[in-house]
Design a protein around this motif. Sequence first.
Motif, mmCIF file in Angstrom:
data_model
loop_
_atom_site.group_PDB
_atom_site.id
_atom_site.type_symbol
_atom_site.label_atom_id
_atom_site.label_comp_id
_atom_site.label_asym_id
_atom_site.label_seq_id
_atom_site.Cartn_x
_atom_site.Cartn_y
_atom_site.Cartn_z
ATOM 1 N N ASP A 251 -1.228 1.632 10.756
ATOM 2 C CA ASP A 251 -2.812 0.937 10.975
ATOM 3 C C ASP A 251 -3.094 -0.607 9.881
ATOM 4 O O ASP A 251 -4.266 -0.724 10.424
ATOM 5 N N ARG A 252 -1.840 -0.790 9.817
ATOM 6 C CA ARG A 252 -1.972 -2.434 9.342
ATOM 7 C C ARG A 252 -1.763 -3.230 9.555
ATOM 8 O O ARG A 252 -1.705 -4.394 9.387
ATOM 9 N N LYS B 284 3.395 5.313 9.844
ATOM 10 C CA LYS B 284 1.798 5.161 9.950
ATOM 11 C C LYS B 284 1.195 4.734 8.751
ATOM 12 O O LYS B 284 0.153 3.653 9.220
ATOM 13 N N VAL B 285 1.385 4.401 8.032
ATOM 14 C CA VAL B 285 0.218 3.334 6.721
ATOM 15 C C VAL B 285 1.101 2.207 7.564
ATOM 16 O O VAL B 285 -0.200 0.518 8.025
ATOM 17 N N ARG C 295 5.542 8.938 6.800
ATOM 18 C CA ARG C 295 4.064 8.295 6.526
ATOM 19 C C ARG C 295 4.205 6.650 5.870
ATOM 20 O O ARG C 295 3.114 5.918 6.033
ATOM 21 N N HIS D 43 0.903 -1.437 0.307
ATOM 22 C CA HIS D 43 0.205 0.041 -0.262
ATOM 23 C C HIS D 43 0.766 1.327 0.201
ATOM 24 O O HIS D 43 0.648 2.167 0.086
ATOM 25 N N LEU D 44 2.032 1.016 -0.540
ATOM 26 C CA LEU D 44 3.347 2.505 0.038
ATOM 27 C C LEU D 44 3.722 2.455 -1.301
ATOM 28 O O LEU D 44 3.887 1.584 -2.119
#
Length: 339
Positions: free
Chosen positions: A198-199, A194-195, A191, A152-153
């Motif tokens: 969250d995952r 953070k992803v 950034r 997702h990055l």
Amino acid sequence: MSEVSADDLTCARQGDGDAFGRLVEPLRRELHAHCYRMLGSAHDADDALQEALLRAWRGLSRFEARGSLRSWLYAVATRACLDTIEARGRRALPVDLGPSSDHTVVDAAPRDDVAWLGPYPDAALGDGPLGPDARYEQREAVELAFVAALQHLPGNQRAALLLFEVLGLSAAEIAATMRTSTTSVNSALARARKVIADRVPAQSQRQAVRKLGDARLRDLVAGYAAAMERGDAAALAALLTEDVTWSMPPLPHWYRGVEAVMNFAVQVPLTRCGSWRHLTTSANGQPAVASYLRHGGTGPHRAWSLNVLTVRGDAIAAITSFLGPEHAALLGLPGALPG
């Protein structure tokens, strides 16, 4: 650099392929795992590593011996992976595509238009961290939740996070690797973290398995395999958490919660498919079970899927079934078992 390595470097720069092979062979496995983390596919990792080593061979004159050959090769491999990401995009699991199915889908068709995340063989991994400043151990850094979150990055954030958290490089070293500024690297790291936060669950599978203990883990995995072979729905249900998920790439449908998962299990694998046999193994730093299926009454059981299990507490919290005989081959397992 040792005298032998220095000699090999000199010979490699003069066109000696054997000397180049001796230089890179000790690093091949960890470079391949890095490419997998970047790309989410062992097959793509094969291609990216091959491309990276070709670039390194052709550009060996640009390597300055006062630096680390390992760091230089990681830089070359990272850029090869970034080129692949730009050309092909990210890989996914069914849970990334939409909500879980509210009813069992029988005879579902695979999605061939999706680039699916694939499993990774534990045999290719070392133990412990790759560097003194690394946050993740090598096996933690290929766990499904972590690799899926990386997808997702954007490529630059993915690379910065892996180089910092898995390899333990400094922001300045990463900036040199990625040909950018330290400020840009720090921004990408912020950034990306953070992803990931969250995952990815706070407790890694490495930690969960250690807490569970070897004996209980063996019982849990063996119990899953035995329940599937016997078609024992009650025994299977007893091994699952209430919020368990089951997904089966390349099928798009997935199920959440013990009721939905067991409804699927009863209607499809436990009753409709045929006779099952299993081999316990491991993949992505997690316990796994290779499933072999026989449709008729006689003959061998043939490789069907690789089921990577996610553990929480003393139960199975997720089953990710990678469908296809190629996954058994990836792990060095037989293509069939005697009937």
